[in-house]
Design a protein around this motif. Sequence first.
Motif, short mmCIF file in Angstrom:
data_model
loop_
_atom_site.label_atom_id
_atom_site.label_comp_id
_atom_site.label_asym_id
_atom_site.label_seq_id
_atom_site.Cartn_x
_atom_site.Cartn_y
_atom_site.Cartn_z
N ASP A 74 -0.60 23.24 45.13
CA ASP A 74 -1.55 22.18 44.77
C ASP A 74 -0.86 20.83 44.78
OD1 ASP A 74 -3.94 21.03 44.11
OD2 ASP A 74 -4.41 22.50 42.56
N TYR A 75 -0.59 20.36 45.98
CA TYR A 75 0.13 19.10 46.19
C TYR A 75 -0.64 17.91 45.64
CZ TYR A 75 2.82 15.63 48.93
OH TYR A 75 3.61 14.59 49.33
N ASN A 76 -1.96 17.96 45.71
CA ASN A 76 -2.79 16.84 45.26
C ASN A 76 -2.51 16.48 43.80
OD1 ASN A 76 -5.58 15.92 43.91
ND2 ASN A 76 -5.55 15.22 46.05
N LEU A 77 -2.20 17.50 42.98
CA LEU A 77 -1.97 17.26 41.56
C LEU A 77 -0.70 16.45 41.29
CD1 LEU A 77 -2.95 20.70 39.98
CD2 LEU A 77 -4.36 18.64 40.23
N ASN A 86 -10.23 20.25 48.68
CA ASN A 86 -9.21 20.92 47.86
C ASN A 86 -9.81 22.03 47.01
OD1 ASN A 86 -7.07 19.42 48.85
ND2 ASN A 86 -7.31 17.80 47.33
N GLN A 87 -11.05 21.83 46.57
CA GLN A 87 -11.74 22.89 45.83
C GLN A 87 -11.94 24.11 46.74
OE1 GLN A 87 -15.63 21.79 44.24
NE2 GLN A 87 -16.31 23.93 44.32
N VAL A 101 -1.95 24.36 51.40
CA VAL A 101 -1.53 23.16 50.66
C VAL A 101 -2.71 22.22 50.52
CG1 VAL A 101 0.13 21.26 50.56
CG2 VAL A 101 0.77 23.40 51.69
N THR A 102 -3.00 21.81 49.30
CA THR A 102 -4.08 20.84 49.10
C THR A 102 -3.64 19.48 49.64
OG1 THR A 102 -3.31 20.28 46.86
CG2 THR A 102 -4.98 22.03 47.06
N ARG A 130 -8.65 26.03 47.22
CA ARG A 130 -8.30 26.87 46.07
C ARG A 130 -9.14 28.14 46.07
NH1 ARG A 130 -8.97 21.53 43.60
NH2 ARG A 130 -6.91 20.53 43.47
N VAL A 167 -1.61 28.94 46.85
CA VAL A 167 -2.00 27.56 47.13
C VAL A 167 -1.02 26.62 46.44
CG1 VAL A 167 -3.79 25.80 46.92
CG2 VAL A 167 -4.44 28.19 47.34
N ASN A 202 -11.72 15.84 47.25
CA ASN A 202 -11.81 16.78 46.13
C ASN A 202 -12.53 18.06 46.52
OD1 ASN A 202 -10.46 14.99 44.45
ND2 ASN A 202 -12.34 14.06 43.68
#
Length: 417
Positions: A324-327, A308-309, A276-277, A312, A322, A305
């Motif tokens: 992508d919670y950050n989004l 999170n990169q 999970v980001t 991924r 993954v 950032n």
Amino acid sequence: MLKKSMLFLLSAGLMTVAAASTAPQISNEPNVNTVAPEQWGVFAPENAKVKLYSAYDKDYLYLSFDVAQTDEPEAGRGRGVVFYNDCIEAHIYREGSCGFLRVFVDPGNMLHIMEGGWQSTPAGKIALHSKIYPGKGYRCFVKVPWDRINPAARCPRDVRIKFTHVKVTSPLRYIRKDYEEVINMSSDKLITAANAPAGEKMFSRVVNFGRPGFNSRELNDLAPYFLDYKPELAIIMIGSNDVVWRKKWQTPEQYIVYVRKLCETLRKNNCKIILVTIPPCIEEDVAAREKCNAQEIKELSVKINKINQYLRELGKEFNIPVADYNLKFAGDIRSKESLLRNLANCNSADGVHPSADGYRVLALLLKEIIDQYDLPTGRVACLGDSITYGSAMKGQGGAEYDTYPGQLLKLLEADKK
């Protein structure tokens, strides 16, 4: 010193006096229904809310901690960190200079073993059976093999035990009471295991292993603990403390080494994984708490950032989904509608933890990933820091109410209907 007890029997409530003496019954697995007769030693300080019963045979030391309390224990609802809940912490001292074995047990059947300071180790043959008696208290019945206590792997002359009763009074507030006793291993307490019915293991479908304050390095140290749960699926959301808490800062490059190690450990144990980001942060709130200089403030979002990169990329490399919670944190994260706790929506300059809506969004996202990849959900371990723990949420530390493990469990259980 340990005294001979009257005959005590655990039935519908905690200790009630019984009239007849029977042979000690100790099952191959700890069993809360086991009789604690007069051959058991009992340590019961006056006015104490906890009694310690002890017995042993040639293979194991048996300890029964009986705790009296009228309110419901904060345990047994998907909590995965024993020492943040109502529990007993026992230090079983070893012979010579070998220190002690630290055993945490709680009424929700959670067991945590530490050796060599604060190093988590597998439970191995240490086993627990616990039970809650509503309005009366709880019992934790644990067996420990002699080779975990005495290097000679034999019954010693005596065993010194220091144990602490921890009672949760409110989130992250506790009452602690210490006791200490020496159990004398006299021949009249040497007993033989009988065929008492084995205790049924109790596991929540989703267990919250969130530890407030942990960074990626420290989460790896808990591996023996959550692997004892034998998870089918592990959800990893760690990294915020690597960025926002100065004493836990790590570079994104250091961070991903530890997450990779964690993934490798889980895969070796046949566990599926979701990465999970991590969410963004409100930079001025973090800067005020951590006294960041101008350059450090600029680096906060850059580090998030970058982490999170890397997550991924690691997901693609290991073929791990993954989430992508950050989004999901679009728009102004300082607004009342933000999924991040802030001054506008909760009157707190938090800037790091999600709101209740933020946790709900995460649970929905994870359910989508689980369905998309047809991942197993018989035993789900939620691994992480205070965001997984659910700080400031109702039910924090467990799998219920507003925490994301709690909301995820509701979604999984809804599939049965």
